[in-house]
Design an enzyme around this catalytic site. Structure first.
Site, PDB file in Angstrom:
ATOM      1  N   ARG A 172       1.215 -14.059  25.656  1.00 19.29           N
ATOM      2  CA  ARG A 172       1.515 -12.974  26.604  1.00 19.29           C
ATOM      3  C   ARG A 172       0.720 -13.202  27.890  1.00 19.29           C
ATOM      4  NH1 ARG A 172      -1.180  -8.304  26.308  1.00 19.29           N
ATOM      5  NH2 ARG A 172      -1.075  -8.236  24.022  1.00 19.29           N
ATOM      6  N   TYR A 214      18.733  -4.033  45.475  1.00 22.19           N
ATOM      7  CA  TYR A 214      19.426  -3.997  44.180  1.00 22.19           C
ATOM      8  C   TYR A 214      19.207  -2.618  43.558  1.00 22.19           C
ATOM      9  CZ  TYR A 214      19.966  -4.713  39.166  1.00 22.19           C
ATOM     10  OH  TYR A 214      20.318  -4.566  37.855  1.00 22.19           O
ATOM     11  N   ASP A 243      12.292 -10.530  48.168  1.00 24.04           N
ATOM     12  CA  ASP A 243      13.115 -10.900  47.019  1.00 24.04           C
ATOM     13  C   ASP A 243      14.073 -12.004  47.489  1.00 24.04           C
ATOM     14  OD1 ASP A 243      14.826  -9.050  44.426  1.00 24.04           O
ATOM     15  OD2 ASP A 243      15.123 -11.134  45.061  1.00 24.04           O
ATOM     16  N   LYS A 250      19.518 -15.516  37.834  1.00 25.98           N
ATOM     17  CA  LYS A 250      20.637 -15.852  38.710  1.00 25.98           C
ATOM     18  C   LYS A 250      20.696 -17.343  38.999  1.00 25.98           C
ATOM     19  CE  LYS A 250      21.259 -11.365  38.794  1.00 25.98           C
ATOM     20  NZ  LYS A 250      20.031 -10.832  38.217  1.00 25.98           N
TER      21      LYS A 250
HETATM   22  C1  LIG Z   1      22.985  -7.206  37.041  1.00 26.49           C
HETATM   23  C2  LIG Z   1      21.882  -7.656  37.942  1.00 26.49           C
HETATM   24  C3  LIG Z   1      21.990  -7.855  39.271  1.00 26.49           C
HETATM   25  N1  LIG Z   1      20.889  -8.088  40.033  1.00 26.49           N
HETATM   26  C4  LIG Z   1      19.652  -8.169  39.634  1.00 26.49           C
HETATM   27  C5  LIG Z   1      18.610  -8.375  40.650  1.00 26.49           C
HETATM   28  C6  LIG Z   1      17.255  -8.246  40.301  1.00 26.49           C
HETATM   29  C7  LIG Z   1      16.832  -7.913  38.856  1.00 26.49           C
HETATM   30  O1  LIG Z   1      16.860  -9.102  38.090  1.00 26.49           O
HETATM   31  P1  LIG Z   1      16.962  -9.034  36.492  1.00 26.49           P
HETATM   32  O2  LIG Z   1      18.372  -8.619  36.173  1.00 26.49           O
HETATM   33  O3  LIG Z   1      15.910  -8.059  36.004  1.00 26.49           O
HETATM   34  O4  LIG Z   1      16.668 -10.484  36.072  1.00 26.49           O
HETATM   35  C8  LIG Z   1      16.280  -8.458  41.261  1.00 26.49           C
HETATM   36  N2  LIG Z   1      16.605  -8.751  42.550  1.00 26.49           N
HETATM   37  C9  LIG Z   1      17.904  -8.859  42.933  1.00 26.49           C
HETATM   38  C10 LIG Z   1      18.224  -9.182  44.370  1.00 26.49           C
HETATM   39  C11 LIG Z   1      18.940  -8.674  41.991  1.00 26.49           C
HETATM   40  O5  LIG Z   1      20.230  -8.791  42.392  1.00 26.49           O
HETATM   41  C12 LIG Z   1      23.255  -7.814  40.063  1.00 26.49           C
HETATM   42  O6  LIG Z   1      23.149  -7.527  41.286  1.00 26.49           O
HETATM   43  O7  LIG Z   1      24.354  -8.101  39.521  1.00 26.49           O
END
Ligand SMILES: C/C=C(/N=C/c1c(COP(=O)(O)O)cnc(C)c1O)C(=O)O
Length: 397
Positions: free
Chosen positions: A61, A114, A186, A211
């Site tokens: 962890r 997001y 981000d 992603k």
């Molecule tokens: C279903 C998820 C989408 N996005 C997520 C996302 C995250 C959050 O990332 P985790 O999903 O926690 O790995 C963080 N930062 C950005 C710019 C994101 O688009 C989506 O948009 O389709």
């Protein structure tokens, strides 16, 4: 361990960043350490490691050898001193923000985020008294005016999910630093191949590695990069004690994804340009948002800050019903949230990824119309992607 570099090309670094030769047997790929804990040679060593007096593994962890290679590889690709891996993008974002703020502080954000990032900010406000505001960061006077003495973090997505607005990082970083705040960016939609925010004044960069970095829709993971001092602090506080850790298998898969990152991003960009041109000339499409648009109003900034467009496109059809007809009619693209993988994905931000954002904020501050559709253009042949959209758009009455 990841090697120190004597090569400059991103393509070379992304293949060779993970240098496992310090491991046993000379394995070309990084060994996968599927272990939760590590045996101490003696009690004194165990105590010394817990006291931070001696380097060495304690518990997965806190650190894991496979994850460590990914962290160092991501730091090198983003040009950072250090990296830290998390179990999701939200794990990375929450660990960074919780480490940076306390009750009474303020976070100033780009006017698009997001949905779950907005949800996290709302939770920090309601439960812990951390204020936040969204601001249109195309207006630097407005950004400056929204800064407060309590502003500790300026938080930016660029391009923004899902409207794909671009933010001038250098300009925003100067305002943030003049106000005693840190700039967190981000970089999920770009990856370090297309954009390196630390070179434009960012203090910390976060990614949903789910992603483009993983690139194959087969994992959930997050990464943060920045100064060694800050990331060491995170490792022993909001990572260790909140616990959104990355599993070694995910780290191993992301290291494999990184080897083709440059190739995949080039193809995502190339395909997205062709799909944009098709959509921009379609009579049933009223607006298209795409950083690669030849007439984009932020061309100069995009050329200065970004190496390419990435594969994300947002576009509006006349009504929500028309959008639903389109999404229910695609046959190659898949109706699913997430983005950045080989399969073209289509989704409806207003009722899906950004449904958690209050309707007035979503519409009036973030500019997300009910008829907005988001496309993550994949790696299929572009003619097939376009033919699929053609037949689906034809279904709109
Ligand atoms: C279903 C998820 C989408 N996005 C997520 C996302 C995250 C959050 O990332 P985790 O999903 O926690 O790995 C963080 N930062 C950005 C710019 C994101 O688009 C989506 O948009 O389709």
């Amino acid at each position: 361990m990841a090697r120190e570099f004597e090569f400059e090309g991103f393509e070379t670094k992304s293949i060779h960043a993970a240098d496992p030769r310090s491991e046993a047997f000379g394995s070309l790929t990084v060994p996968l350490y599927m272990t939760s804990t590590y045996v101490f040679p003696d009690a004194e060593t165990g105590g010394a490691r817990f006291a931070g007096e001696e380097q060495g593994m304690i518990y997965s962890r806190i650190a894991n050898p496979t994850v460590d290679v990914l962290e160092k590889a991501m730091a090198q690709l983003e040009g950072a001193e250090a990296g830290l891996a998390f179990g999701s993008g939200m794990g990375a974002i929450s660990a960074v923000l919780i480490a940076m703020v306390k009750s009474g502080d303020h976070i100033l954000c780009s006017d698009g985020l997001y949905g779950c990032t907005y949800g996290l900010l709302t939770m920090l406000k309601e439960k812990f008294g951390v204020e936040f505001d969204l601001v249109d960061m195309s207006d630097m006077e407005r950004v400056r005016a929204m800064m407060r003495p309590q502003t500790k973090v300026v938080y930016v997505e660029t391009p923004i999910n899902p409207t794909l607005k671009v933010v001038d990082l250098q300009a925003v970083s100067e305002i943030a630093h003049a106000g005693g705040a840190q700039l967190v960016v981000d970089n999920t939609f770009m990856t370090p191949y297309l954009q390196q925010p630390l070179k434009h004044g960012a203090d910390v960069v976060v990614h949903s590695a789910t992603k483009y970095l993983g690139g194959h829709g087969d994992l959930i993971a997050g990464v943060a990069v920045g100064s060694k001092a800050f990331l060491d602090e995170l490792r022993f506080s909001t990572l260790k004690d909140i616990g959104a850790v990355m599993a070694p298998m995910e780290a191993w898969l992301i290291l494999r994804g990184l080897k083709t990152l440059s190739l995949r991003m080039e193809r995502h960009c190339e395909n997205a340009h062709k799909v944009y041109t098709y959509l921009a000339n379609h009579p049933k499409v009223s607006k298209v948002y795409f950083p690669g648009a030849p007439d984009h109003p932020q061309q100069e900034l995009i050329a200065r800050q970004m190496r390419g467009s990435s594969g994300m496109i947002a576009f509006e059809v006349q009504t929500l019903e028309a959008g639903r007809t389109l999404m229910n009619s695609v046959r190659l693209a898949q109706l699913a949230v997430s983005l950045g993988e080989a399969t073209t994905l289509i989704q409806h931000p207003a009722s899906m990824t950004h449904a958690v954002v209050p309707a007035d904020v979503r519409r009036d501050e973030m500019g997300i119309a009910d008829g907005l559709v988001r496309l993550s253009v994949g790696l299929e042949h572009p003619d097939d992607i376009i033919a699929d959209l053609e037949q689906a758009l034809a279904k709109i009455p």
